[in-house]
Write an enzyme that holds these catalytic residues in place. Structure first.
Site, mmCIF file in Angstrom:
data_model
loop_
_atom_site.group_PDB
_atom_site.id
_atom_site.type_symbol
_atom_site.label_atom_id
_atom_site.label_comp_id
_atom_site.label_asym_id
_atom_site.label_seq_id
_atom_site.Cartn_x
_atom_site.Cartn_y
_atom_site.Cartn_z
ATOM 1 N N GLY A 1 47.102 36.023 48.781
ATOM 2 C CA GLY A 1 47.490 35.351 47.299
ATOM 3 C C GLY A 1 46.204 34.252 46.909
ATOM 4 C CB ILE A 2 46.294 30.936 45.443
ATOM 5 C CG1 ILE A 2 47.181 31.223 44.258
ATOM 6 C CG2 ILE A 2 45.559 29.668 45.347
ATOM 7 C CD1 ILE A 2 48.340 30.074 44.084
ATOM 8 C CG ASP B 1 51.875 26.307 62.670
ATOM 9 O OD1 ASP B 1 51.731 25.513 61.497
ATOM 10 O OD2 ASP B 1 52.584 26.402 63.155
ATOM 11 C CG ASN C 1 45.974 27.800 49.414
ATOM 12 O OD1 ASN C 1 46.637 27.844 48.261
ATOM 13 N ND2 ASN C 1 46.177 29.069 50.322
ATOM 14 C CE1 TYR D 1 56.343 25.724 46.988
ATOM 15 C CE2 TYR D 1 56.596 24.954 44.601
ATOM 16 C CZ TYR D 1 55.843 25.639 45.778
ATOM 17 O OH TYR D 1 54.662 26.276 45.507
ATOM 18 C CE LYS E 1 53.440 23.220 47.121
ATOM 19 N NZ LYS E 1 52.010 23.525 47.614
ATOM 20 C CB ILE F 1 49.707 32.531 40.763
ATOM 21 C CG1 ILE F 1 49.300 31.137 40.390
ATOM 22 C CG2 ILE F 1 48.443 33.608 40.937
ATOM 23 C CD1 ILE F 1 48.728 31.059 39.143
ATOM 24 C CB THR G 1 50.791 35.043 45.229
ATOM 25 O OG1 THR G 1 51.872 34.313 45.205
ATOM 26 C CG2 THR G 1 49.709 34.589 44.381
ATOM 27 N N PRO G 2 52.442 37.116 46.821
ATOM 28 C CG PRO G 2 51.653 38.195 48.833
ATOM 29 C CD PRO G 2 51.286 37.627 47.487
HETATM 30 N N1 LIG Z 1 52.051 31.646 43.600
HETATM 31 C C1 LIG Z 1 52.237 30.735 42.854
HETATM 32 O O1 LIG Z 1 53.160 30.773 41.688
HETATM 33 C C2 LIG Z 1 52.072 29.311 43.180
HETATM 34 C C3 LIG Z 1 52.512 28.244 42.073
HETATM 35 C C4 LIG Z 1 51.968 26.841 42.320
HETATM 36 C C5 LIG Z 1 51.668 26.516 43.549
HETATM 37 N N2 LIG Z 1 51.324 27.672 44.579
HETATM 38 C C6 LIG Z 1 51.087 26.961 45.927
HETATM 39 O O2 LIG Z 1 49.782 27.768 46.146
HETATM 40 C C7 LIG Z 1 49.668 28.166 47.628
HETATM 41 C C8 LIG Z 1 49.277 29.296 48.227
HETATM 42 O O3 LIG Z 1 50.510 30.119 47.631
HETATM 43 P P1 LIG Z 1 50.417 31.842 47.319
HETATM 44 O O4 LIG Z 1 51.109 32.003 46.103
HETATM 45 O O5 LIG Z 1 49.019 32.033 47.349
HETATM 46 O O6 LIG Z 1 51.385 32.347 48.534
HETATM 47 P P2 LIG Z 1 51.313 33.309 49.631
HETATM 48 O O7 LIG Z 1 52.605 33.356 50.219
HETATM 49 O O8 LIG Z 1 50.585 34.377 49.040
HETATM 50 O O9 LIG Z 1 50.052 32.659 50.629
HETATM 51 C C9 LIG Z 1 50.333 31.459 51.443
HETATM 52 C C10 LIG Z 1 49.706 31.601 52.642
HETATM 53 O O10 LIG Z 1 49.814 30.320 53.482
HETATM 54 C C11 LIG Z 1 50.174 30.723 54.979
HETATM 55 N N3 LIG Z 1 50.962 30.167 55.784
HETATM 56 C C12 LIG Z 1 52.214 29.798 55.523
HETATM 57 N N4 LIG Z 1 52.631 28.983 56.551
HETATM 58 C C13 LIG Z 1 51.474 28.458 57.144
HETATM 59 C C14 LIG Z 1 51.084 27.610 58.216
HETATM 60 N N5 LIG Z 1 52.242 26.909 58.644
HETATM 61 N N6 LIG Z 1 50.065 27.524 58.847
HETATM 62 C C15 LIG Z 1 48.780 28.267 58.086
HETATM 63 N N7 LIG Z 1 49.167 29.044 57.099
HETATM 64 C C16 LIG Z 1 50.250 29.099 56.600
HETATM 65 C C17 LIG Z 1 50.766 32.297 54.641
HETATM 66 O O11 LIG Z 1 50.652 33.058 56.074
HETATM 67 C C18 LIG Z 1 50.152 32.949 53.563
HETATM 68 O O12 LIG Z 1 49.051 33.792 53.696
HETATM 69 C C19 LIG Z 1 50.912 27.294 48.052
HETATM 70 O O13 LIG Z 1 50.598 25.905 48.629
HETATM 71 C C20 LIG Z 1 51.930 27.528 47.078
HETATM 72 O O14 LIG Z 1 52.842 26.384 47.059
HETATM 73 C C21 LIG Z 1 51.637 28.903 44.466
#
Ligand SMILES: NC(=O)c1ccc[n+]([C@@H]2O[C@H](COP(=O)([O-])OP(=O)(O)OC[C@H]3O[C@@H](n4cnc5c(N)ncnc54)[C@H](O)[C@@H]3O)[C@@H](O)[C@H]2O)c1
Length: 259
Positions: A16-17, A62, A89, A155, A159, A190, A192-193
């Protein structure tokens, strides 16, 4: 924006992001250490970058474990030099379990807090140790859910805490005379998964198309966000173009919080 001077650690960079951010930073000249709890996915992102002739390594990490943070900073220093950029992130949603009145809610609360805020605290602490003399820029990924309610309580609270931890660190660095900037980024939805998995636990929608339609209505701009929309904001905050920004919150949400 040129990031050739940046040695950047991006957590959660396997998806994702985080993956899009790692790729965009590397494309702008940064040397990128991609970390993820899934070592395989971190390596995959790094491989994509290296195949383009840019510089990255992928590491398993982790983010809730301080010993693994130490290892990441040590490996970064050996491979590229002392880190001067950190993107906190990695995150989890707690979707389906983050419920105030259910017995499993407390367990979900602790888990979400450990990844979404405790780990950001750890990353920032070690970044300050590394960067307090030579300087750096930290970007913490919060959410629109760190500004308004609407997600699960853990959550939302995690945040919101990221938003104020960021400001606190910015103020602390100023007080201590550390040349470190610290800013938060607040994405809207966004695709993403993390967001796609909402469909598995939602009472309101049963397909990804229905989920998209529902979320679309909450974004005046008329589309959901793409990981690259957020990566571009992070890139700006790591660049010298944002040199007067610290303790700021960069909202990239297609108007989600405007209505
Ligand atoms: N997607 C959205 O709509 C959205 C909106 C606002 C904020 N965010 C934030 O953006 C960030 C990325 O989200 P995303 O949508 O890309 O999610 P995602 O699930 O696609 O990716 C998150 C990644 O974090 C990794 N992860 C989880 N726990 C972990 C740990 N303990 N140690 C190391 N890595 C770990 C996962 O393996 C994954 O690869 C997050 O902080 C999320 O809260 C996402």
């Amino acid at each position: 924006m040129n990031l050739e001077h940046r040695i950047a650690i991006v957590t959660g960079g396997g998806s994702g992001i985080g993956a899009a951010t790692s790729e965009m930073l590397a494309a702008s000249g940064a040397k990128v250490v991609v970390t993820d709890i899934s070592e395989e996915s971190a390596r995959q992102t790094a491989d994509v970058i290296c195949q383009r002739g840019q510089e990255a390594i992928g590491l398993g990490q982790d983010v809730t474990r301080i010993d693994e943070w130490h290892q990441v900073f040590e490996t970064t220093a050996k491979k590229f030099g002392v880190a001067n950029a950190l993107v906190n992130n990695a995150g989890v949603s707690g979707a389906g379990k983050d419920r105030l009145e259910e017995p499993e809610g407390l367990e979900a609360w602790r888990f979400v807090m450990s990844v979404n805020i405790d780990a950001v605290h750890l990353g920032c602490r070690l970044a300050l140790e590394q960067m307090k003399v030579s300087g750096g820029s930290i970007v913490n990924i919060s959410s629109v859910m760190g500004i308004v309610g609407g997600a699960g309580p853990a959550y939302n609270a995690s945040k919101g805490a990221v938003r104020l931890l960021t400001k606190s660190i910015a103020a602390y660095c100023g007080k201590m005379g550390y040349p470190i900037r610290c800013n938060s980024v607040h994405p809207g939805y966004i695709w993403t998964p993390m967001v796609r998995q909402i469909v598995d636990v939602s009472d309101e929608v049963s397909t990804e198309e229905e989920l998209k339609e529902m979320l679309l209505l909450q974004h005046p701009i008329g589309r959901l966000g793409r990981p690259e929309d957020i990566a571009a904001g992070v890139k700006f905050l790591l660049s010298d173009e944002s040199s007067f920004m610290t303790g700021s919150e960069l909202v990239i949400d297609g108007g989600y919080t405007a209505v």
